[in-house]
Scaffold this active site. Structure first.
Site, PDB file in Angstrom:
ATOM      1  N   LYS A 121       0.872  -1.184   0.000  1.00 30.97           N
ATOM      2  CA  LYS A 121       0.000   0.000   0.000  1.00 30.97           C
ATOM      3  C   LYS A 121       0.903   1.227   0.000  1.00 30.97           C
ATOM      4  O   LYS A 121       1.891   1.279   0.725  1.00 30.97           O
ATOM      5  CB  LYS A 121      -0.927   0.014   1.218  1.00 30.97           C
ATOM      6  CG  LYS A 121      -1.793   1.283   1.266  1.00 30.97           C
ATOM      7  CD  LYS A 121      -2.967   1.147   2.223  1.00 30.97           C
ATOM      8  CE  LYS A 121      -2.664   1.350   3.673  1.00 30.97           C
ATOM      9  NZ  LYS A 121      -2.066   2.658   4.023  1.00 30.97           N
ATOM     10  N   GLU A 123       0.895   5.566  -0.025  1.00 31.77           N
ATOM     11  CA  GLU A 123       0.183   6.843   0.121  1.00 31.77           C
ATOM     12  C   GLU A 123       0.635   7.811  -0.975  1.00 31.77           C
ATOM     13  O   GLU A 123       1.844   8.007  -1.149  1.00 31.77           O
ATOM     14  CB  GLU A 123       0.474   7.469   1.493  1.00 31.77           C
ATOM     15  CG  GLU A 123      -0.174   6.723   2.634  1.00 31.77           C
ATOM     16  CD  GLU A 123       0.036   7.405   3.991  1.00 31.77           C
ATOM     17  OE1 GLU A 123       0.350   8.606   4.037  1.00 31.77           O
ATOM     18  OE2 GLU A 123      -0.120   6.697   5.003  1.00 31.77           O
ATOM     19  N   GLU A 190      -9.241   7.569   3.029  1.00 39.13           N
ATOM     20  CA  GLU A 190      -9.293   7.831   4.470  1.00 39.13           C
ATOM     21  C   GLU A 190      -9.902   9.200   4.742  1.00 39.13           C
ATOM     22  O   GLU A 190      -9.482  10.221   4.163  1.00 39.13           O
ATOM     23  CB  GLU A 190      -7.879   7.741   5.073  1.00 39.13           C
ATOM     24  CG  GLU A 190      -7.862   8.017   6.575  1.00 39.13           C
ATOM     25  CD  GLU A 190      -6.594   7.568   7.276  1.00 39.13           C
ATOM     26  OE1 GLU A 190      -5.724   6.944   6.647  1.00 39.13           O
ATOM     27  OE2 GLU A 190      -6.486   7.840   8.494  1.00 39.13           O
TER      28      GLU A 190
HETATM   29  O1  KIV Z   1      -1.343   2.371   8.643  1.00 36.30           O
HETATM   30  C1  KIV Z   1      -2.557   2.099   8.691  1.00 36.30           C
HETATM   31  O2  KIV Z   1      -3.049   1.446   9.618  1.00 36.30           O
HETATM   32  C2  KIV Z   1      -3.420   2.594   7.617  1.00 36.30           C
HETATM   33  C3  KIV Z   1      -4.895   2.476   7.814  1.00 36.30           C
HETATM   34  C4  KIV Z   1      -5.360   3.548   8.707  1.00 36.30           C
HETATM   35  C5  KIV Z   1      -5.622   2.460   6.520  1.00 36.30           C
HETATM   36  O3  KIV Z   1      -2.942   3.097   6.650  1.00 36.30           O
END
Ligand code: KIV
Length: 272
Positions: A121, A123, A190
């Site tokens: 994931k 950002e 988010e």
């Molecule tokens: O790091 C995390 O837990 C996240 C979630 C809040 C989606 O990115």
């Protein structure tokens, strides 16, 4: 009572896409260690996020920024060891994917090789599209993360709801369409208005997983320490607590202390 998919096959990015097409909601929780990951995997969760929120929940830092690549790899390896079915997604920590595609790919490959996770994931939107593209082109599935991006807290200066004005909402829509186009398999949104998230979910074919983005998206993610009530200091509007482990663990600890102090533990049957 069965409240989740009876399908015991390993969850893949393609199966998440199929779930969106047939309107089955996707469930995701964070985990940072073997035991917790094993419990939620066996309970039937679809995706496990090894989030850089480990910085807050596991280390006690105020932000996610201090998390290093080595620390993320340690947590991710522990989680993967406990999982049979769920798709394991790992956060690329702050600074490892920010405008240098070759370096970003090196960090991404390290996570995949050293942890056995299924996906990453990341950002960010348009500004890091070349990094994301390079990683996807190397065969690594990427989940995008837009809206409130905790790694950019020093830029925002606040954890308040994002994309409330038209300009930021339009940028968010454009970024989602771009991330879908370059091949991200899902997008986390988010803390944005529910109507915007619902709109985005209809515009893109990849699953939208929300946290503080309302119920009109394709799935939900929460931080496990928050939803289990381990951490009681964080109570945003979007959070629903499903347990009060803080109280349960406090009482268990106090009972243990009392039993030891009173010479009530161990008793004869607990001794060799
Ligand atoms: O790091 C995390 O837990 C996240 C979630 C809040 C989606 O990115």
């Amino acid at each position: 009572m069965s409240t989740y998919s009876e399908d015991k096959r390993a969850v893949t990015t393609h199966r998440l896409w199929e779930m969106k097409q047939r309107g089955e909601k996707i469930t995701m929780l964070t985990a940072y260690d073997y035991s917790m990951a094993k419990i939620i995997d066996e309970a039937g969760i679809d995706c496990i996020l090894v989030g850089d929120s480990a910085s807050n929940t596991m280390v006690g830092n105020k932000t996610t920024l201090p998390m290093t690549l080595d620390q993320m790899i340690y947590h991710a390896r522990s989680v993967v060891n406990g999982v049979q079915r769920a798709l394991v997604v790992v956060d690329m920590p702050f600074g490892t994917c920010s405008g240098n595609p070759i370096k970003s790919l090196e960090a991404a490959v390290r996570i995949m090789k050293e942890t056995g996770a299924d996906a990453l994931k990341i950002e960010g939107g348009k500004e890091i599209q070349e990094d994301v593209k390079k990683i996807i082109d190397a065969g690594i599935p990427v989940m995008s993360h837009l809206g409130l991006m905790p790694q950019s807290i020093n830029k925002y200066g606040t954890y308040t709801v994002r994309a409330k004005d038209e300009k930021e909402a339009q940028k968010l829509i454009d970024d989602c369409l771009l991330m879908e186009k370059i091949g991200c398999f899902a997008i986390v949104l988010e803390k944005i208005p529910a109507s915007l998230a619902t709109d985005v979910s209809k515009k893109v074919s990849v699953p939208i997983i929300g946290i503080g983005a309302g119920g009109g998206v394709d799935g939900q993610v929460l931080v496990i320490h928050d939803m289990m009530g381990i951490n009681k200091d964080f109570s945003p509007k979007f959070l629903r607590r499903y347990a009060d482990l803080h109280t349960i663990m406090t009482e268990a600890t106090q009972n243990y202390i009392k039993d030891v102090k009173d010479s009530n533990f161990p008793n004869e049957s607990e001794s060799y």
